[in-house]
Enzyme design. Structure first.
Site, short mmCIF file in Angstrom:
data_model
loop_
_atom_site.label_atom_id
_atom_site.label_comp_id
_atom_site.label_asym_id
_atom_site.label_seq_id
_atom_site.Cartn_x
_atom_site.Cartn_y
_atom_site.Cartn_z
N ARG A 38 -2.05 -6.13 -8.26
CA ARG A 38 -1.23 -7.13 -8.07
C ARG A 38 -1.11 -8.24 -9.24
O ARG A 38 -0.19 -8.68 -9.61
CB ARG A 38 -1.11 -7.76 -6.67
N HIS A 93 0.87 -1.19 -0.04
CA HIS A 93 -0.10 -0.12 -0.09
C HIS A 93 0.90 1.26 0.07
O HIS A 93 0.64 2.08 -0.83
CB HIS A 93 -0.88 0.13 1.33
N LYS A 153 -17.48 -6.77 7.43
CA LYS A 153 -16.18 -7.56 7.51
C LYS A 153 -15.79 -7.62 8.88
O LYS A 153 -16.13 -6.63 9.77
CB LYS A 153 -15.21 -6.68 6.59
N SER A 208 -2.78 -7.73 3.16
CA SER A 208 -2.93 -7.67 4.72
C SER A 208 -3.18 -8.84 5.35
O SER A 208 -2.77 -9.21 6.40
CB SER A 208 -3.87 -6.61 4.75
P1 ADP Z 1 -9.62 -3.91 0.12
O1 ADP Z 1 -10.32 -4.42 1.23
O2 ADP Z 1 -10.50 -2.76 -0.52
O3 ADP Z 1 -9.33 -4.63 -0.96
P2 ADP Z 1 -7.11 -3.50 1.09
O4 ADP Z 1 -6.81 -2.43 1.99
O5 ADP Z 1 -6.85 -4.79 1.02
O6 ADP Z 1 -8.53 -3.06 0.82
O7 ADP Z 1 -6.44 -2.89 -0.39
C1 ADP Z 1 -6.47 -1.56 -0.86
C2 ADP Z 1 -5.77 -1.37 -2.17
O8 ADP Z 1 -4.64 -1.60 -2.03
C3 ADP Z 1 -6.49 -2.33 -3.44
O9 ADP Z 1 -6.32 -1.52 -4.63
C4 ADP Z 1 -5.26 -3.33 -3.27
O10 ADP Z 1 -5.17 -3.92 -4.72
C5 ADP Z 1 -3.96 -2.54 -3.06
N1 ADP Z 1 -2.93 -3.43 -2.45
C6 ADP Z 1 -3.10 -4.32 -1.69
N2 ADP Z 1 -2.02 -4.97 -1.48
C7 ADP Z 1 -1.09 -4.32 -2.13
C8 ADP Z 1 0.32 -4.54 -2.67
N3 ADP Z 1 0.98 -5.36 -1.76
N4 ADP Z 1 0.93 -4.06 -3.70
C9 ADP Z 1 0.02 -3.01 -4.40
N5 ADP Z 1 -1.14 -2.68 -4.16
C10 ADP Z 1 -1.78 -3.26 -2.87
#
Ligand code: ADP
Length: 153
Positions: A91, A18, A42, A129
């Site tokens: 990703r 992120h 969630k 995450s």
């Molecule tokens: P959500 O519950 O909306 O998926 P996340 O916090 O998991 O929320 O992810 C938010 C955004 O961050 C999404 O666009 C996801 O693709 C991106 N994201 C998550 N992990 C990574 C990563 N390792 N590298 C790049 N982008 C990421």
């Protein structure tokens, strides 16, 4: 007119993936609002206050980045804060399929909105995450996956 973007997510917790995508977007916008979506359906590992606290710590040094929370439709939130851009990370092809449908529906709901995707740094493709939560819940060291210097709890 200010170019305002939002980066919505759960950030449960924020990872280096992120952080990488969000900081790469800084030169393109006047303001980026990193906003934690409140999703009652969630189950979360960290509370909303903890997740917001981690984001504020990580992004404190970037004047263009604000941290916020929202409830309800992302496009309604965009209208409220004056954002015309939604930022997301890609990703894998699975991310793409998921994001494509959300992005297309969002544009139907709010035709001025553009969703902008950032390709993940190869090093972070396998990172999400839930991997971090798994490590933490088993007492492991997740520090290499979360932003440098951030202490969870
Ligand atoms: P959500 O519950 O909306 O998926 P996340 O916090 O998991 O929320 O992810 C938010 C955004 O961050 C999404 O666009 C996801 O693709 C991106 N994201 C998550 N992990 C990574 C990563 N390792 N590298 C790049 N982008 C990421």
């Amino acid at each position: 007119m200010d170019r305002i973007a939002i980066f919505p997510g759960s950030f449960d917790p924020i990872t280096r993936g992120h952080e990488d995508v969000i900081t790469r977007a800084i030169p393109l916008f006047d303001k980026i609002i990193v906003s934690v979506g409140k999703n009652r359906d969630k189950k979360h590992y960290f509370s909303i206050d903890e997740r917001v606290g981690f984001l504020k710590t990580v992004f404190a040094k970037y004047p263009k980045i604000e941290v916020d929370t929202y409830e309800g439709l992302t496009v309604d939130y965009c209208r409220k804060v004056g954002a015309k851009y939604i930022l997301r990370g890609l990703r894998t092809s699975a991310d793409f399929e998921f994001e494509r449908s959300i992005g297309q529906v969002n544009r139907k709901l709010y035709p001025e909105i553009e969703t902008i995707f950032f390709l993940t740094h190869p090093e972070y493709t396998a990172l999400n995450s839930s991997v971090v939560r798994d490590i933490l819940s088993h007492g492991g060291d997740a520090s290499m996956f979360i932003p440098e210097g951030l202490r969870l709890k």
